[in-house]
Write an enzyme that holds these catalytic residues in place. Structure first.
Site, PDB file in Angstrom:
ATOM      1  N   GLY A  58       0.823  -1.199   0.000  1.00  0.00           N
ATOM      2  CA  GLY A  58       0.000   0.000   0.000  1.00  0.00           C
ATOM      3  C   GLY A  58       0.857   1.249   0.000  1.00  0.00           C
ATOM      4  O   GLY A  58       1.996   1.232   0.480  1.00  0.00           O
ATOM      5  N   GLN A  86       2.981  10.081   1.183  1.00  0.00           N
ATOM      6  CA  GLN A  86       4.286   9.428   1.294  1.00  0.00           C
ATOM      7  C   GLN A  86       5.200   9.772   0.122  1.00  0.00           C
ATOM      8  O   GLN A  86       6.417   9.616   0.225  1.00  0.00           O
ATOM      9  CB  GLN A  86       4.129   7.903   1.357  1.00  0.00           C
ATOM     10  CG  GLN A  86       3.521   7.407   2.657  1.00  0.00           C
ATOM     11  CD  GLN A  86       3.318   5.915   2.614  1.00  0.00           C
ATOM     12  OE1 GLN A  86       2.305   5.426   2.118  1.00  0.00           O
ATOM     13  NE2 GLN A  86       4.291   5.173   3.124  1.00  0.00           N
ATOM     14  N   CYS A 103       5.646  -0.227   7.077  1.00  0.00           N
ATOM     15  CA  CYS A 103       5.314   0.955   6.283  1.00  0.00           C
ATOM     16  C   CYS A 103       6.523   1.340   5.449  1.00  0.00           C
ATOM     17  O   CYS A 103       7.643   1.335   5.966  1.00  0.00           O
ATOM     18  CB  CYS A 103       4.927   2.096   7.220  1.00  0.00           C
ATOM     19  SG  CYS A 103       4.507   3.618   6.374  1.00  0.00           S
ATOM     20  N   LEU A 104       6.293   1.667   4.183  1.00  0.00           N
ATOM     21  CA  LEU A 104       7.413   2.053   3.320  1.00  0.00           C
ATOM     22  C   LEU A 104       8.108   3.315   3.825  1.00  0.00           C
ATOM     23  O   LEU A 104       9.263   3.552   3.498  1.00  0.00           O
ATOM     24  CB  LEU A 104       6.923   2.260   1.879  1.00  0.00           C
ATOM     25  CG  LEU A 104       6.452   0.985   1.169  1.00  0.00           C
ATOM     26  CD1 LEU A 104       5.876   1.318  -0.200  1.00  0.00           C
ATOM     27  CD2 LEU A 104       7.586  -0.021   1.038  1.00  0.00           C
ATOM     28  N   HIS A 156      -4.678   1.695   7.344  1.00  0.00           N
ATOM     29  CA  HIS A 156      -3.310   2.206   7.462  1.00  0.00           C
ATOM     30  C   HIS A 156      -3.082   3.350   6.459  1.00  0.00           C
ATOM     31  O   HIS A 156      -2.530   4.394   6.812  1.00  0.00           O
ATOM     32  CB  HIS A 156      -2.330   1.041   7.223  1.00  0.00           C
ATOM     33  CG  HIS A 156      -0.893   1.404   7.192  1.00  0.00           C
ATOM     34  ND1 HIS A 156       0.026   0.870   8.069  1.00  0.00           N
ATOM     35  CD2 HIS A 156      -0.188   2.224   6.376  1.00  0.00           C
ATOM     36  CE1 HIS A 156       1.235   1.355   7.801  1.00  0.00           C
ATOM     37  NE2 HIS A 156       1.133   2.186   6.768  1.00  0.00           N
ATOM     38  N   GLU A 157      -3.548   3.150   5.215  1.00  0.00           N
ATOM     39  CA  GLU A 157      -3.321   4.167   4.179  1.00  0.00           C
ATOM     40  C   GLU A 157      -4.180   5.405   4.411  1.00  0.00           C
ATOM     41  O   GLU A 157      -3.741   6.530   4.189  1.00  0.00           O
ATOM     42  CB  GLU A 157      -3.572   3.582   2.785  1.00  0.00           C
ATOM     43  CG  GLU A 157      -2.689   2.400   2.401  1.00  0.00           C
ATOM     44  CD  GLU A 157      -1.202   2.626   2.638  1.00  0.00           C
ATOM     45  OE1 GLU A 157      -0.741   3.782   2.557  1.00  0.00           O
ATOM     46  OE2 GLU A 157      -0.490   1.646   2.925  1.00  0.00           O
ATOM     47  N   HIS A 166      -2.567   7.697   6.757  1.00  0.00           N
ATOM     48  CA  HIS A 166      -1.544   8.554   6.151  1.00  0.00           C
ATOM     49  C   HIS A 166      -2.159   9.859   5.642  1.00  0.00           C
ATOM     50  O   HIS A 166      -1.544  10.918   5.719  1.00  0.00           O
ATOM     51  CB  HIS A 166      -0.886   7.841   4.965  1.00  0.00           C
ATOM     52  CG  HIS A 166       0.244   6.923   5.333  1.00  0.00           C
ATOM     53  ND1 HIS A 166       1.398   7.375   5.933  1.00  0.00           N
ATOM     54  CD2 HIS A 166       0.411   5.593   5.151  1.00  0.00           C
ATOM     55  CE1 HIS A 166       2.231   6.347   6.111  1.00  0.00           C
ATOM     56  NE2 HIS A 166       1.655   5.249   5.653  1.00  0.00           N
TER      57      HIS A 166
END
Ligand code: NI
Length: 166
Positions: free
Chosen positions: A46, A51, A91-92, A133-134, A137
């Site tokens: 994701g 991000q 997480c990236l 989660h996204e 963000h």
């Protein structure tokens, strides 16, 4: 399509609240394509626009085994949730960190798709966790915010050290 640079925690730009998309036009579709390429290359399941330093409410996800079932959500909003699940998240933007987070296990979400059509999806399991989660963000929230202060400080120190030596 092009790959975009991913911001890393504790970059303050990850804390901004992203703006809604007013029209899903060619520029938004290009952003979605670039985000998908960035997400698949990372690799991650994701990615959210903040991000990649774009303060817009756009999310891409693919939790499929074969990496061939992309989901893109524009202006996603959680309409209903139920249950509870504990999942190890990463997480990236917080590379190398995996921690258990507790969230609802089922969600119903409304969003625009890449054609600008409004749709509602129901999700459970990993997809439901990833969607939440996204969307976090988009509101400037990171999964490390669910951890204890001590743990978050430890992760922050580690991340700052990694930045210094990068
Ligand atoms: Ni993330």
């Amino acid at each position: 399509m092009s790959r975009l640079e991913i911001l890393h925690f504790p970059d303050p730009r990850l804390r901004r609240r992203a703006e809604p998309v007013s029209v899903v036009d060619e520029a938004v579709r290009r952003l979605i394509d670039d985000m998908l390429e960035t997400m698949y290359h990372a690799p991650g399941i994701g990615l959210s626009a903040p991000q990649v330093n774009v303060s817009r409410r756009v999310v891409t996800i693919d939790v499929s085994q074969d990496r061939n079932a992309p989901v893109c959500l524009v202006n996603p909003e959680i309409r209903a949730t139920s249950g509870e699940t504990e999942t190890e998240e990463g997480c990236l933007s917080v590379p190398g960190v995996y921690e258990i987070v507790k969230r609802p296990e089922w969600v119903r979400v409304s969003a625009l798709d890449r054609s600008g059509n409004s749709r509602e999806i129901e999700a459970e399991g990993l997809l439901a966790v990833c969607i939440q989660h996204e969307i976090d963000h988009l509101d400037g929230r990171l999964f490390v915010d669910y951890l204890s202060r001590l743990k978050r400080q430890r992760i922050r120190k580690k991340a700052e050290k990694a930045l210094r030596y990068a």
